[in-house]
Design an enzyme around this catalytic site. Structure first.
Site, PDB file in Angstrom:
ATOM      1  NE  ARG A  86      -2.474  -1.254   3.666  1.00 16.81           N
ATOM      2  CZ  ARG A  86      -1.792  -0.449   4.696  1.00 16.81           C
ATOM      3  NH1 ARG A  86      -1.767   0.864   4.317  1.00 16.81           N
ATOM      4  NH2 ARG A  86      -1.437  -0.884   5.773  1.00 16.81           N
ATOM      5  CE1 TYR A 121       0.490  -5.993  -2.163  1.00 15.43           C
ATOM      6  CE2 TYR A 121      -0.681  -3.948  -1.098  1.00 15.43           C
ATOM      7  CZ  TYR A 121      -0.222  -5.126  -0.946  1.00 15.43           C
ATOM      8  OH  TYR A 121      -0.255  -5.845   0.348  1.00 15.43           O
ATOM      9  CE  LYS A 176      -6.151  -3.607   4.840  1.00 21.08           C
ATOM     10  NZ  LYS A 176      -6.266  -4.154   6.117  1.00 21.08           N
ATOM     11  CG  HIS A 185      -7.458  -2.719  10.491  1.00 20.41           C
ATOM     12  ND1 HIS A 185      -6.314  -2.152  10.599  1.00 20.41           N
ATOM     13  CD2 HIS A 185      -7.329  -3.685   9.426  1.00 20.41           C
ATOM     14  CE1 HIS A 185      -5.516  -3.099   9.872  1.00 20.41           C
ATOM     15  NE2 HIS A 185      -6.207  -3.825   9.262  1.00 20.41           N
ATOM     16  CB  SER A 199      -0.372  -3.486   8.840  1.00 16.07           C
ATOM     17  OG  SER A 199      -1.648  -2.865   8.790  1.00 16.07           O
ATOM     18  CB  CYS A 246       0.312  -6.808  15.363  1.00 17.04           C
ATOM     19  SG  CYS A 246       1.202  -5.023  15.649  1.00 17.04           S
ATOM     20  CG  ASP A 305      -7.567  -6.805   7.396  1.00 17.57           C
ATOM     21  OD1 ASP A 305      -6.737  -6.621   8.075  1.00 17.57           O
ATOM     22  OD2 ASP A 305      -7.757  -6.313   6.270  1.00 17.57           O
ATOM     23  NE  ARG A 314       0.131  -8.406   1.971  1.00 15.67           N
ATOM     24  CZ  ARG A 314      -0.766  -8.008   3.045  1.00 15.67           C
ATOM     25  NH1 ARG A 314      -1.908  -8.534   3.352  1.00 15.67           N
ATOM     26  NH2 ARG A 314      -0.386  -6.844   3.668  1.00 15.67           N
TER      27      ARG A 314
END
Ligand code: OXD
Ligand code: MN
Length: 597
Positions: free
Chosen positions: A72, A200, A209, A229, A251, A253, A280, A374
């Site tokens: 991103r 991407y 998102k 989130h 993001s 974690c 997510d 990913r």
């Protein structure tokens, strides 16, 4: 091809986009396997994708994005509201007039010689009262096929939309993939997203998102619900009762790992189970029973590949074994499978790395997969997917968890005193950079509710919305903070994490059910040592004490950091949160020189 829709609002908008981008052909995505198969074949023919080994990875494909297009792009992600204050101090702002002008100049004629695909999709089960509809126009087959995994796609969505004008208008074009002209424009006041010059996933799968967080958070603010989130998981006890938890982490974690956690053996034996609803994003609403209910608006997982292994996340790995798309991982030329760092200890020798260059995993010093490579995998493949994951009614939430990486400050777990205090805890959520040298505390990045890159409006108003929601929820979830990443003086993690995080979830549910007492500290309720089950763990009493200790000096330093952050939020910061900060300061100052626990 004939239009799939007779909705005048849809047709008018599509016509505008066609006139702007001038595609050679237009194709409506009806969601049929026949049409999707045709696109899969075409994607393989043009080289956009490669089909994987049909025995080991049936229905799976391999894809690579350009080298400068692998994550991103926060500085090119713009919130375009008429007034700059509505985007707020934590977002990049551009006026809609300027943004549309710039966007038009980039998109003009950009689909010449290309096919334009129109994807009708639903965020949430089609027809659920939680769900919302979007249309994404794109010139990428990868986007069509990935959206088909991540959302519900096709004709049934247009049927559910009927004549309504309530849909999000998403335009994506690869254009020339020029990083200098790469933008992700959000127009929350127009229900519109324009994304150009990227391929991407995080920038181009517009349902995720862009819609389900940035546009939806704005919609939730206006309409009285919340887009967060957050993962959603269910914990089943031996009696078969299930409590659901929603959890927000910045993001990287370990959200996907927590969402699919496997309980330790001692719990499994007793009959405890964990069920994944989402990994997510959560959309949350208050219902007549006064509780907060949630759905996962997505239909798939867009997970980070490196580090995903049978040991770290068996369930995620299994989810990728069919009908998935892998991006920027290693491609094994010998057996047409994929590989990434820490998948196992047996990297392929005859492979292509994420650049597409020959790569020998046994001898190469370079990484084979990009660290942000990913997989896009259907949620229904996940062995621990909840039976309720597609329930149009959602699931009732018993607890909300906020968590970050904190070497010293935050204890393993604590509970807020109230909803308002919980909003304060979420608003001050922070994570530290992982590259901290041994013993040194990392650099703190404040990431309120893990929404810094995803809140589609002014962060202060967003905090205000959380407080207002609290007033509408008569039976609110309890709010907690966790930290799996506490370290000792040598910089080593002192909590085992992964499946053993279940022990903390157990305490959280026990608190929700009023089964255990807790001690009120300066920062909230902390567990009594005897209530965290460490049976079977190699953890001494001293380490458990350490995990639950509140170090007053580091908290006072953190308060200064919070003050700086709150100053940045400025005039829209709700008074209630300044008051909570004052209470925290007072509590800490009253206990200077002590370390509690
Ligand atoms: C994600 C992220 O990809 O948070 O989920 O960056
Ligand atoms: Mn995320």
């Amino acid at each position: 091809m004939q239009s799939l829709s007779s909705n005048a609002n849809v047709l008018k908008w599509i016509n505008e986009i066609v006139l702007l981008t001038k595609p050679e052909k237009v194709m409506w995505i009806d969601g049929s396997e026949e049409q999707l198969n045709q696109l899969r074949q075409e994607g393989c023919k043009t080289g956009e994708m490669v089909a994987l080994n049909k025995e080991e990875y049936p229905g799976c494909y391999y894809h690579r994005s350009q080298k400068d297009d692998v994550a991103r792009l926060e500085n090119k992600t713009l919130i375009c509201t008429i007034n700059e204050e509505n985007a707020g101090p934590t977002n990049n702002w551009k006026s809609p007039e300027e943004a549309y002008k710039l966007g038009r100049s980039i998109f003009e004629n950009s689909m010449n010689n290309r096919t334009m695909y129109i994807i009708p999709y639903s965020m949430g089960p089609v027809g659920s009262p939680f769900s919302k509809i979007g249309l994404e126009v794109t010139d990428s087959i990868y986007v069509v096929l990935s959206m088909n995994i991540m959302t519900r796609v096709g004709k049934s969505v247009l049927d559910a939309l009927g004549d309504s004008n309530d849909f999000v208008r998403g335009l994506h074009g690869k254009c020339t993939l020029d990083i200098n002209e790469r933008y992700i424009f959000h127009f929350p006041e127009d229900n519109t997203i324009w994304s150009c010059n990227s391929a991407y996933g995080g920038n181009v799968l517009l349902g995720k998102k862009c819609f389900a967080l940035r546009i939806a958070s704005y919609q939730g603010w206006k309409e009285g619900w919340m887009a967060e989130h957050m993962l959603i998981l269910g914990i089943e006890n031996p009696k078969g009762e299930i409590n659901y938890i929603a959890a927000a982490f910045p993001s990287a974690c370990g959200k996907t790992n927590l969402a699919m956690l496997i309980p330790p053996e001692i719990y499994k034996k007793k009959g405890y189970k964990v069920w994944t609803v989402g990994d997510d994003i959560a959309w949350l609403k208050v219902k007549e029973d006064g509780r907060l209910w949630a759905i996962n608006p997505e239909a798939g997982f867009f997970g980070v590949a490196p580090g995903t292994s049978e040991k770290s996340n068996y369930n995620a790995l299994m989810a990728t074994k069919k009908d998935s798309i892998f991006t920027n991982v290693v491609y094994n030329l010998d057996d047409e499978t994929v590989w990434w760092e820490k998948m196992d200890n047996n990297p392929p020798e005859n492979a292509l790395d994420w650049h597409g260059n020959p790569w020998n995993g046994k001898t190469s010093k370079e990484k084979g997969a990009h660290p942000n490579s990913r997989f896009t995998a259907p949620a229904k493949n996940c062995p621990c997917i909840s039976k309720q994951w597609e329930s149009p009614e959602g699931v009732p939430i018993s607890a909300i968890i906020f968590g970050g990486r904190r070497a010293k400050t935050a204890p393993l777990v604590y509970q807020s005193r109230s909803w308002q205090h919980g909003v304060f805890v979420g608003s001050t959520l922070a994570s530290e950079t992982t590259a901290a040298a041994a013993g040194k505390v990392g650099v703190v990045r404040r990431d309120p509710m893990a929404m810094i890159p995803f809140c589609g409006y002014n962060m202060g108003d967003y905090f205000g919305h959380w407080l207002e929601m609290g007033e509408k929820i008569s039976n609110p979830p309890k709010i907690f903070h966790v930290n799996w990443f506490r370290t000792n003086s040598e910089g080593k993690f002192i909590w085992p994490g992964y499946g053993d995080n279940f022990r903390v979830l157990e305490w959280i549910i026990n608190r929700y059910e009023n089964k255990v007492e807790a001690d009120l500290s300066q920062i909230g309720y902390i567990p009594r040592k005897e209530d965290i089950n460490i049976e079977g763990l190699n953890i001494t009493d001293a380490v458990l004490t350490d995990l639950l200790t509140i170090d007053i000096e580091s908290w006072l330093a953190d308060v200064q950091n919070i003050e700086k952050f709150y100053k940045k939020i400025g005039a829209t910061l709700p008074n209630e949160l300044s008051k909570e900060l004052d209470i925290l300061k007072l509590n800490l100052n009253n206990s200077i020189g002590t370390s509690i626990k």
